[in-house]
Design an enzyme around this catalytic site. Structure first.
Site, mmCIF file in Angstrom:
data_model
loop_
_atom_site.group_PDB
_atom_site.id
_atom_site.type_symbol
_atom_site.label_atom_id
_atom_site.label_comp_id
_atom_site.label_asym_id
_atom_site.label_seq_id
_atom_site.Cartn_x
_atom_site.Cartn_y
_atom_site.Cartn_z
ATOM 1 C CG HIS A 1 -1.879 -1.100 1.277
ATOM 2 N ND1 HIS A 1 -3.081 -1.060 0.606
ATOM 3 C CD2 HIS A 1 -1.837 -2.315 1.887
ATOM 4 C CE1 HIS A 1 -3.743 -2.186 0.812
ATOM 5 N NE2 HIS A 1 -3.005 -2.968 1.582
ATOM 6 C CB CYS B 1 -2.376 3.732 -3.690
ATOM 7 S SG CYS B 1 -3.528 2.350 -3.755
#
Length: 497
Positions: free
Chosen positions: A180, A222
């Protein structure tokens, strides 16, 4: 007698033709194998074409650092990505002593794993876990250890195998990260996060020490473009590609209920779109012929879901663009089994169903809920976990908006908080301020979590607007007064900065 003479004449004539034609420059005639099969498939009497050995192949050592920055079975895909990368590099000839692996290592033997001791990265894939070294696992998967490993600083490493990138000026380094992320940060299973400017400073230091000839970095996360946007130098002999630009999500794939789907017993995604794109590309091509640029183009097309960007992202590139002309084997090695594979050919334009990285955890929890026995305590517990996670997400979102209203007024807040700088500009002017604002928020309002990483741009904009530490404390205290962070209190989770 006449028949014998005729046969002798015909035989000599055929031999003459064969001898003559062998010297004619007729494309594809006798000079080629006339192999009717697919490239890479040889007849039993055939030998593989010799591969030209470049001078570069005889010089320097190939190093690799592979990082899975998450933990938990819902994040299965990140460790699967990294294990797959390890197997690919080993087949390419990189030595185990020159590959350093960071992963929490809580997936293979997890009670939720339907194939105990096995990890796969593709619905029909083989086990990629076997043989992967446990260099830095559990509590030792930290940003601090990653920096020490990259710098070759054994004295700064805490725990783990102690392996570091002890590279020389003529060596090449391949760094791959999967997890992430958020604007300016990459996740780690043990906080704090990796912050962009800290990471870039490590790369600069490695270059200044003459620690490598060239480096290639692939990042799956991301907003991963924000790690390099506006701060990645072009003169440190590093080329970078990221799964997404500075403003968008990256995507999980091979997820339950989607196509392509994992085996039915799996409740979690097996891979990430950008990651499987580059690895499956490497496995299907001759890396002595394919260039870094060709792989970038193929991965960019596949990660965009073939230029539709419908549940896809913009693969970005940063740093020294001249490295794109290099052959991939210089960084990923060369598997002799691929000698007759093509240098590059695009995959079929078959879009893949994907899930937003930040929603993959909820997708996993929902799969567990659906498969639990109706009326069971387990089903009730999972439902409560889903409700708690959604409640904390809602709390983070509403708190950030309220803090913005208190700092800038309701009319101006949204525009300031959501502001995006011009391409090529760094996320924030003062990275120390960014860390400070994150700590103030988490002290008052609870941990950001993987989901809350998306608010890092808001903190950056608060810094860029010149808000003081004291003003931020007052706003956070007012916005989160009386809130019980519970399991998400930083004393349990740790601070993200």
């Amino acid at each position: 007698m006449e028949t014998h003479k005729s046969l002798l004449f015909f035989t000599n004539y055929v031999l003459f033709l064969v001898f003559t034609l062998s010297f004619l420059p007729i494309p594809g005639l006798l000079a080629s194998r006339l192999n009717p099969f697919e490239p890479g498939i040889l007849m039993p009497t055939e030998e593989a074409e010799p591969v030209q050995v470049d001078d570069d192949d005889q010089l320097g050592t190939r190093w690799a650092v592979l990082v899975a920055g998450s933990m938990g079975f819902g994040n299965y895909r990140h460790q699967a990505d990294v294990c797959h990368a390890y197997q690919l590099l080993r087949k390419g000839g990189l030595k185990e002593e020159n590959i350093i692996v960071f992963m929490y290592d809580d997936i293979a033997k997890n009670e939720l794993n339907p194939r105990p001791g096995v990890i796969i990265n593709h619905p029909q894939g083989e086990d990629v876990y076997a043989g992967v070294p446990k260099d830095y696992t559990g509590e030792h998967v930290t940003a601090k250890n990653l920096y020490a490993v990259l710098l070759g600083d054994k004295s700064a490493v805490q725990g783990g195998s102690g392996k570091v990138v002890d590279s020389k000026p003529n060596d090449r380094i391949f760094l791959y990260y999967s997890d992430h992320g958020g604007p300016g940060v990459l996740g780690m299973p043990n906080l704090p996060y990796l912050y962009a400017m800290d990471f870039i400073e490590v790369l600069k230091k490695k270059h200044a020490a003459g620690g490598y000839k060239k480096m290639v970095i692939y990042v799956e996360a991301c907003e991963s473009g924000s790690i390099f946007e506006g701060i990645m130098p072009k003169d440190v002999d590093i080329y970078v590609t990221t799964a997404s630009n500075a403003q968008e999500s990256s995507w999980g794939t091979y997820c339950p209920g989607m196509e392509p789907s994992p085996p039915p017993e799996f409740t979690t995604c097996l891979g990430d779109l950008y990651s499987v794109a580059w690895m499956e590309d490497s496995e299907s091509h001759n890396l002595k012929k394919e260039t870094v640029k060709q792989q970038y183009s193929s991965v960019k097309a596949r990660t965009s879901n073939y230029n539709t960007y419908a549940a896809g992202s913009h693969v970005m590139q940063y740093g020294n663009q001249s490295i794109k002309a290099d052959k991939l084997y210089l960084f990923q090695g060369f598997d002799p089994a691929s000698v007759n594979f093509p240098p590059n050919n695009a995959h079929l334009n078959a879009p893949m169903e994907v899930v937003n990285q930040r929603d993959a955890e909820l997708h996993f929890m929902w799969q567990l809920y659906k498969r639990s026995e109706n009326g069971s305590e387990k089903k009730k517990e999972i439902l409560q976990q889903i409700k708690d996670a959604i409640k904390h997400r809602s709390h983070l979102d509403s708190s950030m908006q309220l803090i913005g209203d208190l700092l800038f007024g309701p009319k101006k807040a949204s525009a300031i908080l959501k502001s995006v700088r011009e391409p090529g500009s760094p996320l924030v002017d003062d990275w120390g301020c960014l860390k400070s604002m994150v700590r103030v928020f988490e002290t008052c309002c609870g941990s950001l979590t993987q989901y809350g990483m998306k608010h890092m741009r808001t903190f950056a904009n608060i810094c860029n607007a010149g808000v003081s530490h004291t003003s931020m404390e007052e706003a956070c205290n007012a916005a989160c007064s009386g809130h019980d962070a519970g399991q998400w209190h930083p004393t349990n989770q740790g601070y993200s900065a």
